[in-house]
Enzyme design. Structure first.
Site, PDB file in Angstrom:
ATOM      1  N   ASP A 101       0.788  -1.236   0.020  1.00 21.83           N
ATOM      2  CA  ASP A 101       0.006  -0.101  -0.145  1.00 21.83           C
ATOM      3  C   ASP A 101       0.692   1.192   0.035  1.00 21.83           C
ATOM      4  O   ASP A 101       1.939   1.413   0.447  1.00 21.83           O
ATOM      5  CB  ASP A 101      -0.816   0.089   1.230  1.00 21.83           C
ATOM      6  CG  ASP A 101      -2.061  -0.618   1.196  1.00 21.83           C
ATOM      7  OD1 ASP A 101      -2.307  -1.194   0.157  1.00 21.83           O
ATOM      8  OD2 ASP A 101      -2.896  -0.461   1.941  1.00 21.83           O
ATOM      9  N   HIS A 129      10.189  -8.795   4.764  1.00 22.06           N
ATOM     10  CA  HIS A 129       9.991  -7.560   4.666  1.00 22.06           C
ATOM     11  C   HIS A 129      11.106  -6.691   5.703  1.00 22.06           C
ATOM     12  O   HIS A 129      11.276  -6.945   6.684  1.00 22.06           O
ATOM     13  CB  HIS A 129       8.358  -7.250   5.119  1.00 22.06           C
ATOM     14  CG  HIS A 129       8.056  -5.847   4.686  1.00 22.06           C
ATOM     15  ND1 HIS A 129       8.143  -4.702   5.418  1.00 22.06           N
ATOM     16  CD2 HIS A 129       7.281  -5.510   3.684  1.00 22.06           C
ATOM     17  CE1 HIS A 129       7.571  -3.670   4.685  1.00 22.06           C
ATOM     18  NE2 HIS A 129       6.773  -4.225   3.869  1.00 22.06           N
ATOM     19  N   TYR A 154       1.956   4.720   1.532  1.00 21.63           N
ATOM     20  CA  TYR A 154       1.905   5.429   2.931  1.00 21.63           C
ATOM     21  C   TYR A 154       0.687   6.123   3.181  1.00 21.63           C
ATOM     22  O   TYR A 154       0.320   6.773   2.243  1.00 21.63           O
ATOM     23  CB  TYR A 154       3.140   6.225   3.181  1.00 21.63           C
ATOM     24  CG  TYR A 154       4.241   5.493   3.353  1.00 21.63           C
ATOM     25  CD1 TYR A 154       4.716   4.405   4.197  1.00 21.63           C
ATOM     26  CD2 TYR A 154       5.387   5.833   2.245  1.00 21.63           C
ATOM     27  CE1 TYR A 154       6.114   3.748   4.233  1.00 21.63           C
ATOM     28  CE2 TYR A 154       6.659   5.036   2.297  1.00 21.63           C
ATOM     29  CZ  TYR A 154       6.643   3.991   3.180  1.00 21.63           C
ATOM     30  OH  TYR A 154       8.090   3.505   3.316  1.00 21.63           O
ATOM     31  N   PHE A 166       7.754   2.185  -1.129  1.00 21.08           N
ATOM     32  CA  PHE A 166       8.865   2.421   0.026  1.00 21.08           C
ATOM     33  C   PHE A 166       9.128   3.837   0.107  1.00 21.08           C
ATOM     34  O   PHE A 166       9.962   4.145   1.087  1.00 21.08           O
ATOM     35  CB  PHE A 166      10.008   1.677  -0.215  1.00 21.08           C
ATOM     36  CG  PHE A 166       9.359   0.010   0.155  1.00 21.08           C
ATOM     37  CD1 PHE A 166       9.053  -0.445   1.543  1.00 21.08           C
ATOM     38  CD2 PHE A 166       9.463  -0.980  -0.896  1.00 21.08           C
ATOM     39  CE1 PHE A 166       8.937  -1.692   1.774  1.00 21.08           C
ATOM     40  CE2 PHE A 166       9.132  -2.238  -0.710  1.00 21.08           C
ATOM     41  CZ  PHE A 166       8.601  -2.591   0.834  1.00 21.08           C
TER      42      PHE A 166
END
Length: 221
Positions: A64, A187, A66, A77
Site C-alpha cells: 500500500d 519485509h 503510506y 517504499f
C-alpha cells in the site's frame, strides 16, 4: 484518474476497458472527491511515468502507499522530499550500505533516482485513504498491478524482481523464473527485518545479474 504513460499503455492498456477497472475508477474518483487520498492524484501512476516499460531492469513490489501526510509519492517504499524516512526505508538504506560497502550519498527518501535508472517501484494498491491503511485494497488495483507483473514477465527478459515479505512473494508467483531473477526476503519492516532482510544482499546480487546480462547496474547509493 491520470493517464498511464504511453509505453505502458501499449502493453497493459486493455486493462482500462475491463469491467473491474471501470468500477475501480468510479471508486477512486469518488474517494478523491470526498476524502483525503494519497498519493496526490497526479502521482497515482508516477512509478510508470518515471520508468517506461522497455527501461525496466528491476522491480520492487510493495503493498500500500503510506497513509500519512506528505509521505506517499507514487513510488513504493518512497516518501516525499524532506519527509522523515519511515522505518522500512531506513532498513533498506541500512542493507544497501552493508551490502554495497558504501554510504548512501543521497539521503532523500523520494527514490526517483532509482526509478530513472529502470527500477519500477510498484505498489500492489496504488491509492489509500488518509490514516486508513488498506482502505483501497480489494477494489481492483491488485488486478491491475497483477497485469503489470504478467506483462513484464511474458514480454521482457532478464529483469530482477525483489520480493520482500509474504505479500510480495505471493504476488510474484506468476513470474517466469526461467527468464528472470527473483530474489525473496522478509519485509524490511522493523518487525521482520532482522529475520533475514538485513544481510540478504539483494542489491549487489541484482547488479551482478544485470552485469551478467550486459545491462547497466543500478547506482543504489
Amino acid at each position: 484518474m491520470p493517464k498511464l504513460h504511453k509505453s505502458w499503455e501499449r502493453h497493459i492498456g486493455e486493462e482500462f476497458n475491463k469491467s473491474y477497472f471501470a468500477e475501480l475508477a468510479r471508486f477512486v474518483d469518488s474517494e478523491y472527491k470526498n476524502c483525503i487520498v494519497y498519493p496526490p492524484n497526479k502521482n497515482v501512476f508516477r512509478a510508470f511515468d518515471l520508468c517506461p516499460f522497455d527501461d525496466v531492469r528491476v522491480v520492487i513490489l510493495g503493498q500500500d502507499p503510506y497513509h500519512g501526510v506528505g509521505q506517499a509519492n507514487g513510488l513504493c517504499f518512497a516518501v516525499g522530499e524532506n519527509v522523515a524516512l519511515p522505518p522500512s526505508l531506513k532498513n533498506i538504506f541500512k542493507e544497501i550500505e552493508s551490502d554495497i560497502g558504501a554510504q548512501v550519498q543521497n539521503s532523500s527518501g523520494d527514490l526517483s533516482r532509482w526509478a530513472s535508472q529502470g527500477v519500477l517501484l510498484l505498489n500492489s494498491t496504488l491509492t489509500v485513504r488518509a490514516d486508513s491503511a488498506g482502505s483501497h485494497q480489494k477494489k481492483g488495483w491488485e488486478n491491475f498491478t497483477d497485469s503489470v507483473v504478467r506483462a513484464l514477465s511474458v514480454e521482457r527478459k532478464n529483469i530482477v524482481f525483489l520480493l520482500w515479505g509474504n505479500y510480495a512473494k505471493a504476488k510474484g508467483a506468476q513470474i517466469d523464473r526461467k527468464k528472470h531473477l527473483v530474489l525473496e526476503a522478509p519485509h524490511p519492516s522493523p518487525f521482520s527485518a532482522y529475520t533475514g532482510f538485513l544481510g540478504c544482499k539483494h542489491f549487489s546480487l541484482a547488479n551482478k545479474y544485470l552485469r551478467m546480462h550486459n545491462k547497466n547496474q543500478i547506482e543504489w547509493i
